[in-house]
Enzyme design. Structure first.
Site, short mmCIF file in Angstrom:
data_model
loop_
_atom_site.label_atom_id
_atom_site.label_comp_id
_atom_site.label_asym_id
_atom_site.label_seq_id
_atom_site.Cartn_x
_atom_site.Cartn_y
_atom_site.Cartn_z
N ASP A 128 42.04 29.14 35.28
CA ASP A 128 42.83 28.08 35.90
C ASP A 128 41.93 27.15 36.71
OD1 ASP A 128 42.30 29.72 38.03
OD2 ASP A 128 44.38 29.90 38.72
N GLU A 136 34.66 37.99 42.82
CA GLU A 136 34.21 36.64 43.16
C GLU A 136 33.77 36.56 44.61
OE1 GLU A 136 36.65 33.40 41.81
OE2 GLU A 136 35.46 31.91 42.90
O1 KIV Z 1 39.56 30.25 36.86
C1 KIV Z 1 38.40 30.64 36.70
O2 KIV Z 1 37.55 29.94 36.10
C2 KIV Z 1 38.03 31.92 37.25
C3 KIV Z 1 36.58 32.30 37.19
C4 KIV Z 1 35.85 31.61 38.27
C5 KIV Z 1 36.41 33.77 37.25
O3 KIV Z 1 38.85 32.61 37.73
#
Ligand code: KIV
Length: 291
Positions: free
Chosen positions: A71, A208
């Site tokens: 997202d 993260e």
């Molecule tokens: O939405 C995304 O791209 C993510 C990644 C940063 C893991 O959740």
């Protein structure tokens, strides 16, 4: 009886690299079972985001085993300031495009904010859309202990789940974009979150923006793979947002990003060359004309 080397026991596949997630010989689509076996072999693997068929096809051809339709499309593709406004309709459309652009990569579709927080039944309804309408092979959702029931129901229903703990961008209004898991209490909570998503049945977990030593401890503790972003070198996999790592993102990128190309410069220069050719009457030339 002769003792087989560890690499040839039941748990460990031969180490000839033919089954490796990245660089292996298989041409069929990667499955969550392949991901589990890679953890057993102690193999590291790369993951990238993608939001459209063409970009996804480049990553698929390059052998990226797992593509996340994150997202992060909100900031990186759709022009929103955060991931919060992204809708399930948008994620379904983007995920379907990525699936169409790939043949080998396992495609994980992100459940956007508001599509699973109400509870397991809402999560199942939303994930079912991504699986049935977009054709993703797995979904991702944010939250540790708080998302236990959602993960459990999805997994019981046959939908593989990648969890996401540490910094969870959908909660930006509550937590900001800060390193998570700093200090004893926060570190213990992160470990509890990691174990909770594993117990609920997640096949992998994104960590993260957490301190490298803590990510290493989580990686040692869990039997499912950890996918780090800003979490140091010890995680089983590494994920980056593609527009960050290829230099397309406008403005500042996070410190943990390594930029492998400067596509913004390359594209800008090419577009200016085209514009100047048009203005100067050099394009189209005779060979571009249809007689
Ligand atoms: O939405 C995304 O791209 C993510 C990644 C940063 C893991 O959740």
């Amino acid at each position: 009886m002769t003792q087989l080397p560890a690499a040839q026991t039941a748990q460990h596949k031969p180490q000839d690299g033919s089954k490796a997630l990245y660089g292996g010989k298989s041409t069929r689509r990667i499955t969550v079972r392949d991901i589990a076996l890679a953890k057993e072999r102690g193999e590291k693997w790369p993951m990238l985001t993608a939001y459209d068929a063409m970009t996804a096809s480049v990553f698929d051809e390059a052998g990226i085993p797992v593509i996340l339709v994150g997202d992060s499309a909100g900031n990186c593709h759709l022009g929103y300031d955060t991931t919060v406004p992204v809708t399930l309709d948008e994620m379904t459309m983007l995920s379907a495009a990525v699936v169409r652009g790939t043949g080998r990569s396992l495609v994980v579709g992100d459940l956007p904010f508001g599509s699973y927080q109400e509870g397991p039944v809402q999560a199942l309804r939303s994930a079912t859309r991504l699986v049935k309408e977009a054709g993703v092979q797995a979904v991702k959702l944010e939250g540790g202990e708080r998302s236990y029931e959602q993960i459990r129901l999805l997994v019981e229903s046959g939908i593989p789940v990648m969890a996401h703990i540490g910094l969870t961008p959908q909660s930006v209004n509550a937590m900001g974009y800060r390193v998570q898991g700093r200090g004893e209490e926060a570190a213990q909570q992160l470990l509890r979150d990691a174990k909770a998503v594993q117990d609920a049945g997640a096949f992998a977990v994104v960590l993260e923006l957490v301190p490298a030593e803590l990510a290493a401890e989580v990686t040692r503790t869990l039997h499912i793979p950890t996918v780090g972003i800003g979490a140091g070198a010890a995680t089983d996999a590494q994920v980056l947002v593609w527009t960050d790592m290829l230099g397309l993102t406008q403005g500042r990128v996070p410190k943990f990003v390594k930029q492998y190309a400067d596509l913004r410069q390359v594209m800008g220069d090419a577009v200016k060359a085209f514009a100047e050719d048009v203005v100067g009457g050099e394009f189209p030339a005779a060979e571009h004309a249809v007689n």
